[in-house]
Scaffold this motif. Structure first.
Motif, PDB file in Angstrom:
ATOM      1  N   ARG A  58       0.617  -0.871   0.036  1.00 25.97           N
ATOM      2  CA  ARG A  58      -0.216  -0.338   0.100  1.00 25.97           C
ATOM      3  C   ARG A  58       0.804   1.131  -0.290  1.00 25.97           C
ATOM      4  O   ARG A  58       0.685   2.566  -0.605  1.00 25.97           O
ATOM      5  N   ASP A 100      -0.774 -10.283  -4.275  1.00 23.86           N
ATOM      6  CA  ASP A 100       0.008  -9.113  -3.273  1.00 23.86           C
ATOM      7  C   ASP A 100       0.998  -8.585  -3.214  1.00 23.86           C
ATOM      8  O   ASP A 100       0.815  -7.490  -2.415  1.00 23.86           O
ATOM      9  N   ASN A 103      -0.778  -2.869  -4.617  1.00 25.93           N
ATOM     10  CA  ASN A 103      -1.913  -2.454  -4.121  1.00 25.93           C
ATOM     11  C   ASN A 103      -2.721  -0.938  -4.714  1.00 25.93           C
ATOM     12  O   ASN A 103      -4.095  -1.472  -4.909  1.00 25.93           O
ATOM     13  N   ARG A 107      -7.033  -0.984  -7.246  1.00 22.36           N
ATOM     14  CA  ARG A 107      -7.802  -0.259  -6.645  1.00 22.36           C
ATOM     15  C   ARG A 107      -8.814  -0.264  -6.993  1.00 22.36           C
ATOM     16  O   ARG A 107      -8.761   1.110  -8.750  1.00 22.36           O
ATOM     17  N   LEU A 136      -8.847  -6.180  -1.635  1.00 22.55           N
ATOM     18  CA  LEU A 136      -7.807  -5.401  -2.686  1.00 22.55           C
ATOM     19  C   LEU A 136      -8.913  -3.970  -3.619  1.00 22.55           C
ATOM     20  O   LEU A 136      -7.737  -2.627  -4.143  1.00 22.55           O
TER      21      LEU A 136
END
Length: 186
Positions: A58, A100, A103, A107, A136
């Motif tokens: 993130r 993973d 991020n 979105r 996510l």
């Protein structure tokens, strides 16, 4: 106005996989229907190592060249179609790892699943990945492709389509276009 880019992500990386054959067929079908520019993103070719970034995704503080390249690839996409098998009633480890790594790149973007497998057609894997996609921040299509008994639809190293699969591909394409909404390049 240019067509939105749909990235078809091949989630199986194992030798002798059928995922690339299924993805190639889906891409051909999508090309016939139009509406998207299509790019195949094959996780076997991307070859990401097990998540090795020191910072949480993130933050977007990527240190490794493979992560920066993966981020650039996924950032190009406007929508995604995950072509995924079912392994032990779930999704593949390479797919989870690839998700993973990033991020913000995922979105708000539409995603749909094209699953395949034995009698269930990969539907348990599709159900299992949905929570990850929602977490996510992706917009998950309620329309999907499920191909049961995938081995029975292979001939001469190719996936051979059939009316139910074609209908599901077309419906999924329409659903993803709908989730994108009106576009403007201005």
């Amino acid at each position: 106005m240019s067509a939105p880019l749909l990235q078809v992500i091949v989630a199986s990386t194992r030798p002798r996989r059928v995922g690339r054959m299924v993805a190639d067929y889906i891409v051909e079908r999508l090309a016939e229907q139009g509406g998207f520019a299509v790019e195949v993103v094959d996780l076997a070719e991307v070859a990401l190592p097990l998540l090795d970034e020191p910072y949480h995704p993130r933050l977007g503080r990527y240190e490794h060249a493979h992560t920066k390249a993966w981020s650039a690839t996924i950032s190009r996409g406007d929508a995604y179609l995950l072509v995924m098998p079912e392994y032990n009633h779930s999704f593949t480890a390479p797919l989870k790892n690839a998700l993973d790594y990033l991020n913000a790149e995922w979105r708000g973007k539409p995603v749909a699943v094209a699953s395949y497998g034995g009698i269930s057609g990969g539907t348990r894997a599709a159900a299992a990945i949905t929570e990850v996609l929602v977490t996510l921040g992706m917009v998950v299509s309620s329309v999907a492709v499920a191909i049961p008994s995938v081995q029975s639809h292979l001939a001469d190293g190719r996936f051979v389509g059939y009316p139910q699969a074609d209908h599901a591909i077309d419906a999924t394409r329409s659903a993803l276009l709908s989730l994108l909404g009106p576009r403007s390049d201005a």
